[in-house]
Design a protein around this motif. Sequence first.
Motif, short mmCIF file in Angstrom:
data_model
loop_
_atom_site.label_atom_id
_atom_site.label_comp_id
_atom_site.label_asym_id
_atom_site.label_seq_id
_atom_site.Cartn_x
_atom_site.Cartn_y
_atom_site.Cartn_z
N PRO A 30 0.80 -1.23 0.00
CA PRO A 30 0.00 0.00 0.00
C PRO A 30 0.84 1.28 0.00
CG PRO A 30 -0.83 -1.54 1.63
CD PRO A 30 0.46 -2.11 1.12
N ALA A 31 2.05 1.22 0.51
CA ALA A 31 2.91 2.42 0.56
C ALA A 31 3.33 2.88 -0.83
CB ALA A 31 4.15 2.14 1.41
N LEU A 32 3.18 2.04 -1.84
CA LEU A 32 3.56 2.40 -3.21
C LEU A 32 2.51 3.27 -3.91
CD1 LEU A 32 4.85 -1.07 -4.48
CD2 LEU A 32 6.25 0.88 -3.75
N TYR A 33 1.30 3.28 -3.39
CA TYR A 33 0.16 3.87 -4.11
C TYR A 33 -0.45 5.05 -3.39
CZ TYR A 33 0.75 -0.55 -6.47
OH TYR A 33 1.30 -1.61 -7.13
N GLY A 34 -1.34 5.75 -4.11
CA GLY A 34 -2.10 6.84 -3.53
C GLY A 34 -1.48 8.20 -3.67
N GLY A 35 -0.48 8.32 -4.52
CA GLY A 35 0.19 9.61 -4.71
C GLY A 35 -0.25 10.33 -5.96
N ALA A 36 0.66 11.13 -6.49
CA ALA A 36 0.35 12.01 -7.62
C ALA A 36 0.89 11.53 -8.96
CB ALA A 36 0.90 13.40 -7.32
N TYR A 37 1.48 10.33 -9.01
CA TYR A 37 2.14 9.87 -10.23
C TYR A 37 1.30 8.79 -10.92
CZ TYR A 37 5.78 12.37 -7.87
OH TYR A 37 6.49 13.35 -7.20
N PRO A 38 0.64 9.14 -12.03
CA PRO A 38 -0.25 8.19 -12.71
C PRO A 38 0.46 6.88 -13.05
CG PRO A 38 -0.42 10.37 -13.68
CD PRO A 38 0.75 10.40 -12.74
N LEU A 39 -0.29 5.79 -12.93
CA LEU A 39 0.22 4.46 -13.22
C LEU A 39 -0.77 3.74 -14.13
CD1 LEU A 39 2.03 1.93 -12.72
CD2 LEU A 39 0.60 1.48 -10.69
N ILE A 45 -4.15 -0.72 -20.66
CA ILE A 45 -3.75 -0.63 -22.07
C ILE A 45 -4.69 -1.45 -22.95
CG2 ILE A 45 -1.89 -1.20 -23.69
CD1 ILE A 45 0.04 -0.52 -21.27
N LYS A 46 -5.06 -2.62 -22.48
CA LYS A 46 -5.95 -3.50 -23.25
C LYS A 46 -7.31 -2.86 -23.50
CE LYS A 46 -8.31 -7.86 -23.34
NZ LYS A 46 -7.86 -9.08 -23.89
N PHE A 47 -7.85 -2.17 -22.51
CA PHE A 47 -9.24 -1.71 -22.60
C PHE A 47 -9.42 -0.26 -23.02
CE2 PHE A 47 -9.49 -5.44 -19.80
CZ PHE A 47 -10.33 -6.22 -20.59
N VAL A 48 -8.37 0.39 -23.50
CA VAL A 48 -8.50 1.76 -23.98
C VAL A 48 -8.49 1.73 -25.51
CG1 VAL A 48 -6.04 2.34 -24.05
CG2 VAL A 48 -7.69 4.12 -23.53
N GLU A 54 -6.53 8.66 -18.36
CA GLU A 54 -7.24 8.59 -17.09
C GLU A 54 -6.84 7.33 -16.33
OE1 GLU A 54 -11.43 9.41 -17.36
OE2 GLU A 54 -11.10 10.61 -19.15
N PRO A 55 -5.83 7.44 -15.47
CA PRO A 55 -5.34 6.26 -14.75
C PRO A 55 -6.30 5.82 -13.65
CG PRO A 55 -4.22 8.21 -13.97
CD PRO A 55 -5.08 8.65 -15.12
N ASN A 56 -6.27 4.53 -13.36
CA ASN A 56 -7.05 3.98 -12.25
C ASN A 56 -6.23 3.96 -10.97
OD1 ASN A 56 -9.46 3.33 -13.68
ND2 ASN A 56 -8.33 1.67 -14.65
N LYS A 57 -4.91 4.05 -11.10
CA LYS A 57 -4.01 4.03 -9.95
C LYS A 57 -2.97 5.13 -10.09
CE LYS A 57 -4.07 -0.93 -9.00
NZ LYS A 57 -3.24 -2.14 -8.90
N ALA A 58 -2.34 5.44 -8.96
CA ALA A 58 -1.24 6.41 -8.96
C ALA A 58 -0.20 5.97 -7.94
CB ALA A 58 -1.74 7.81 -8.63
N TYR A 59 1.05 6.17 -8.28
CA TYR A 59 2.14 5.88 -7.36
C TYR A 59 2.34 7.03 -6.38
CZ TYR A 59 4.31 1.72 -9.52
OH TYR A 59 4.60 0.46 -9.96
N SER A 60 2.81 6.68 -5.22
CA SER A 60 3.28 7.65 -4.23
C SER A 60 4.74 7.97 -4.55
CB SER A 60 3.19 7.02 -2.83
OG SER A 60 4.08 5.90 -2.77
N LYS A 92 2.13 12.36 -18.64
CA LYS A 92 3.29 11.72 -18.02
C LYS A 92 2.77 10.65 -17.08
CE LYS A 92 7.16 14.80 -17.97
NZ LYS A 92 8.21 15.36 -17.13
N ALA A 93 3.36 9.44 -17.16
CA ALA A 93 2.87 8.35 -16.33
C ALA A 93 3.92 7.26 -16.18
CB ALA A 93 1.59 7.77 -16.93
#
Length: 112
Positions: A30-39, A45-48, A54-60, A92-93
Amino acid sequence: MRREDWNPYRLNQLGIVGRGRSRSRPRNDPALYGGAYPLFETGDIKFVDLCLSEPNKAYSEKGLAQSKLWNAGTLCITIAANIAETAILKIKACFPDSVVGFVADPEKADVR
């Protein structure tokens, strides 16, 4: 230019090819996620249709430290799970090591 006039090239002759990064284990820390860096991951990639914006996750900060931030315009190619799916970053992601990034040399290629 007609298709018959095309010349074959390896991808690395037309730009820069690199693999995404996700060094941390476990990947679901969990410490890897919830920040401002799109992931973007392979499923994103498959479903776009073509472009990733519009990312579903972001890195901390911790997530970014073990990854890499790629520029808009990078072609993303999946190499695991959903193999050979493609999309273009519009922001940027980051993406994991299950994705390869291609940054085209504008004098030689267009990611589309």
